[in-house]
Design a protein around this motif. Structure first.
Motif, PDB file in Angstrom:
ATOM      1  N   TYR A 149    -111.220  36.164  80.463  1.00  0.00           N
ATOM      2  CA  TYR A 149    -110.327  36.729  81.481  1.00  0.00           C
ATOM      3  C   TYR A 149    -110.814  36.292  82.859  1.00  0.00           C
ATOM      4  O   TYR A 149    -112.017  36.191  83.101  1.00  0.00           O
ATOM      5  CB  TYR A 149    -110.276  38.262  81.362  1.00  0.00           C
ATOM      6  CG  TYR A 149    -109.531  38.682  80.127  1.00  0.00           C
ATOM      7  CD1 TYR A 149    -108.196  39.050  80.186  1.00  0.00           C
ATOM      8  CD2 TYR A 149    -110.143  38.644  78.873  1.00  0.00           C
ATOM      9  CE1 TYR A 149    -107.493  39.388  79.032  1.00  0.00           C
ATOM     10  CE2 TYR A 149    -109.458  38.976  77.720  1.00  0.00           C
ATOM     11  CZ  TYR A 149    -108.139  39.343  77.810  1.00  0.00           C
ATOM     12  OH  TYR A 149    -107.448  39.660  76.670  1.00  0.00           O
ATOM     13  N   ARG A 150    -109.855  35.998  83.741  1.00  0.00           N
ATOM     14  CA  ARG A 150    -110.198  35.510  85.069  1.00  0.00           C
ATOM     15  C   ARG A 150    -109.726  36.499  86.133  1.00  0.00           C
ATOM     16  O   ARG A 150    -108.781  37.264  85.917  1.00  0.00           O
ATOM     17  CB  ARG A 150    -109.573  34.140  85.311  1.00  0.00           C
ATOM     18  CG  ARG A 150    -108.057  34.183  85.450  1.00  0.00           C
ATOM     19  CD  ARG A 150    -107.441  32.781  85.420  1.00  0.00           C
ATOM     20  NE  ARG A 150    -106.008  32.822  85.644  1.00  0.00           N
ATOM     21  CZ  ARG A 150    -105.093  33.250  84.785  1.00  0.00           C
ATOM     22  NH1 ARG A 150    -105.458  33.706  83.594  1.00  0.00           N
ATOM     23  NH2 ARG A 150    -103.811  33.228  85.105  1.00  0.00           N
ATOM     24  N   PHE A 151    -110.371  36.452  87.263  1.00  0.00           N
ATOM     25  CA  PHE A 151    -110.041  37.323  88.389  1.00  0.00           C
ATOM     26  C   PHE A 151    -108.683  36.934  88.971  1.00  0.00           C
ATOM     27  O   PHE A 151    -108.424  35.765  89.215  1.00  0.00           O
ATOM     28  CB  PHE A 151    -111.123  37.199  89.466  1.00  0.00           C
ATOM     29  CG  PHE A 151    -110.822  37.963  90.717  1.00  0.00           C
ATOM     30  CD1 PHE A 151    -111.006  39.332  90.769  1.00  0.00           C
ATOM     31  CD2 PHE A 151    -110.340  37.308  91.840  1.00  0.00           C
ATOM     32  CE1 PHE A 151    -110.727  40.046  91.926  1.00  0.00           C
ATOM     33  CE2 PHE A 151    -110.059  38.007  92.997  1.00  0.00           C
ATOM     34  CZ  PHE A 151    -110.252  39.374  93.049  1.00  0.00           C
ATOM     35  N   ILE A 152    -107.817  37.925  89.189  1.00  0.00           N
ATOM     36  CA  ILE A 152    -106.502  37.714  89.785  1.00  0.00           C
ATOM     37  C   ILE A 152    -106.445  38.305  91.189  1.00  0.00           C
ATOM     38  O   ILE A 152    -105.899  37.707  92.105  1.00  0.00           O
ATOM     39  CB  ILE A 152    -105.390  38.353  88.905  1.00  0.00           C
ATOM     40  CG1 ILE A 152    -105.336  37.684  87.541  1.00  0.00           C
ATOM     41  CG2 ILE A 152    -104.039  38.309  89.603  1.00  0.00           C
ATOM     42  CD1 ILE A 152    -105.015  36.198  87.554  1.00  0.00           C
ATOM     43  N   GLY A 153    -106.995  39.491  91.364  1.00  0.00           N
ATOM     44  CA  GLY A 153    -106.948  40.162  92.655  1.00  0.00           C
ATOM     45  C   GLY A 153    -107.380  41.607  92.508  1.00  0.00           C
ATOM     46  O   GLY A 153    -108.010  41.979  91.521  1.00  0.00           O
ATOM     47  N   HIS A 154    -107.034  42.400  93.497  1.00  0.00           N
ATOM     48  CA  HIS A 154    -107.382  43.818  93.493  1.00  0.00           C
ATOM     49  C   HIS A 154    -106.128  44.673  93.612  1.00  0.00           C
ATOM     50  O   HIS A 154    -105.127  44.237  94.180  1.00  0.00           O
ATOM     51  CB  HIS A 154    -108.314  44.149  94.674  1.00  0.00           C
ATOM     52  CG  HIS A 154    -109.640  43.493  94.581  1.00  0.00           C
ATOM     53  ND1 HIS A 154    -109.961  42.351  95.278  1.00  0.00           N
ATOM     54  CD2 HIS A 154    -110.741  43.808  93.856  1.00  0.00           C
ATOM     55  CE1 HIS A 154    -111.205  42.000  94.987  1.00  0.00           C
ATOM     56  NE2 HIS A 154    -111.694  42.867  94.128  1.00  0.00           N
ATOM     57  N   GLU A 155    -106.204  45.882  93.116  1.00  0.00           N
ATOM     58  CA  GLU A 155    -105.152  46.887  93.257  1.00  0.00           C
ATOM     59  C   GLU A 155    -105.812  48.224  93.523  1.00  0.00           C
ATOM     60  O   GLU A 155    -106.927  48.477  93.050  1.00  0.00           O
ATOM     61  CB  GLU A 155    -104.296  47.009  91.985  1.00  0.00           C
ATOM     62  CG  GLU A 155    -103.256  45.961  91.808  1.00  0.00           C
ATOM     63  CD  GLU A 155    -102.174  45.947  92.885  1.00  0.00           C
ATOM     64  OE1 GLU A 155    -101.768  47.025  93.361  1.00  0.00           O
ATOM     65  OE2 GLU A 155    -101.748  44.842  93.242  1.00  0.00           O
ATOM     66  N   GLN A 156    -105.124  49.062  94.259  1.00  0.00           N
ATOM     67  CA  GLN A 156    -105.565  50.443  94.448  1.00  0.00           C
ATOM     68  C   GLN A 156    -104.485  51.345  93.867  1.00  0.00           C
ATOM     69  O   GLN A 156    -103.395  51.437  94.413  1.00  0.00           O
ATOM     70  CB  GLN A 156    -105.783  50.761  95.940  1.00  0.00           C
ATOM     71  CG  GLN A 156    -106.267  52.176  96.193  1.00  0.00           C
ATOM     72  CD  GLN A 156    -107.643  52.448  95.599  1.00  0.00           C
ATOM     73  OE1 GLN A 156    -108.605  51.740  95.901  1.00  0.00           O
ATOM     74  NE2 GLN A 156    -107.750  53.446  94.734  1.00  0.00           N
ATOM     75  N   TRP A 157    -104.768  51.943  92.718  1.00  0.00           N
ATOM     76  CA  TRP A 157    -103.819  52.832  92.060  1.00  0.00           C
ATOM     77  C   TRP A 157    -103.969  54.237  92.640  1.00  0.00           C
ATOM     78  O   TRP A 157    -105.076  54.669  92.947  1.00  0.00           O
ATOM     79  CB  TRP A 157    -104.053  52.864  90.548  1.00  0.00           C
ATOM     80  CG  TRP A 157    -104.044  51.513  89.910  1.00  0.00           C
ATOM     81  CD1 TRP A 157    -105.119  50.835  89.406  1.00  0.00           C
ATOM     82  CD2 TRP A 157    -102.910  50.653  89.705  1.00  0.00           C
ATOM     83  NE1 TRP A 157    -104.719  49.614  88.901  1.00  0.00           N
ATOM     84  CE2 TRP A 157    -103.381  49.484  89.072  1.00  0.00           C
ATOM     85  CE3 TRP A 157    -101.550  50.760  89.990  1.00  0.00           C
ATOM     86  CZ2 TRP A 157    -102.534  48.434  88.715  1.00  0.00           C
ATOM     87  CZ3 TRP A 157    -100.713  49.711  89.642  1.00  0.00           C
ATOM     88  CH2 TRP A 157    -101.207  48.567  89.004  1.00  0.00           C
ATOM     89  N   SER A 158    -102.876  54.953  92.737  1.00  0.00           N
ATOM     90  CA  SER A 158    -102.898  56.295  93.335  1.00  0.00           C
ATOM     91  C   SER A 158    -103.677  57.303  92.492  1.00  0.00           C
ATOM     92  O   SER A 158    -104.181  58.284  93.029  1.00  0.00           O
ATOM     93  CB  SER A 158    -101.466  56.797  93.555  1.00  0.00           C
ATOM     94  OG  SER A 158    -100.788  56.899  92.320  1.00  0.00           O
ATOM     95  N   HIS A 159    -103.820  57.073  91.192  1.00  0.00           N
ATOM     96  CA  HIS A 159    -104.484  58.032  90.314  1.00  0.00           C
ATOM     97  C   HIS A 159    -105.977  57.769  90.116  1.00  0.00           C
ATOM     98  O   HIS A 159    -106.616  58.462  89.325  1.00  0.00           O
ATOM     99  CB  HIS A 159    -103.774  58.077  88.949  1.00  0.00           C
ATOM    100  CG  HIS A 159    -103.807  56.771  88.224  1.00  0.00           C
ATOM    101  ND1 HIS A 159    -102.879  55.782  88.430  1.00  0.00           N
ATOM    102  CD2 HIS A 159    -104.666  56.292  87.298  1.00  0.00           C
ATOM    103  CE1 HIS A 159    -103.161  54.743  87.655  1.00  0.00           C
ATOM    104  NE2 HIS A 159    -104.241  55.033  86.964  1.00  0.00           N
TER     105      HIS A 159
END
Length: 175
Positions: A149-159
């Motif tokens: 698996y390769r790095f795609i980016g970041h996300e900040q989920w509300s939960h």
């Protein structure tokens, strides 16, 4: 406990006769180390209603040893995968709610569940299988990276109380 072998491990779809409460308890145990790190993954604290809702959002598979559910992975095909720019792409499928009994972690069961989900993704016609995990859980990011698996980016989920690392693997459809 010894390393599970393909002859002792069975992976099958979730069945209506399986216990939601037992699945929730398994997830709490599987994610307990992450909870001790202070990471608020949904599976660290979700109730039975959330477990059932999440199972209904895709195809849940369970791993059994000696007839006992000891691992799980939720596969979402591309039409079920959504929530951020990467997940909203038409060729991207995903996995979630992935957990293994703590005493069986690092013994091959998780790798077998991932491989099973990868085959389900290929069969669904997806070009990518993606996931997200906590950025501070570097041991997980490293493990998924070793699996291709390769790095795609970041996300900040509300939960969650952490920033997520988005990872994805291009799938080989074979000949």
């Amino acid at each position: 406990m010894t390393r599970p072998t393909s002859s002792t491990l069975t992976i099958r779809p979730w069945m209506e006769t399986d216990s939601i409460s037992e699945m929730t308890a398994l997830l709490h145990r599987a994610y307990s180390g992450l909870a001790r790190m202070g990471l608020r993954f949904m599976a660290t604290h979700q109730g039975d209603e959330v477990t059932a809702k999440r199972i209904a959002e895709g195809q849940c598979f369970v791993g059994l040893l000696d007839g006992r559910i000891c691992g799980t992975i939720l596969f979402k095909n591309a039409s079920q995968t959504k929530g951020c720019a990467w997940y909203d792409q038409p060729e991207v499928s995903s996995i979630a709610q992935f957990g293994v009994e703590p005493d069986l972690q690092a013994k091959g069961l998780g790798r077998q569940l991932i491989a099973f989900a990868e085959q389900a993704a290929i069969a669904s016609g997806a070009g990518e299988l993606s996931l997200d995990t906590a950025e501070p859980a570097t041991h997980l990011v490293d493990w998924y990276t070793r699996l291709g698996y390769r790095f795609i980016g970041h996300e900040q989920w509300s939960h969650t109380n952490y920033r997520s690392v988005m990872l994805s693997k291009a799938l080989s459809r074979g000949l």
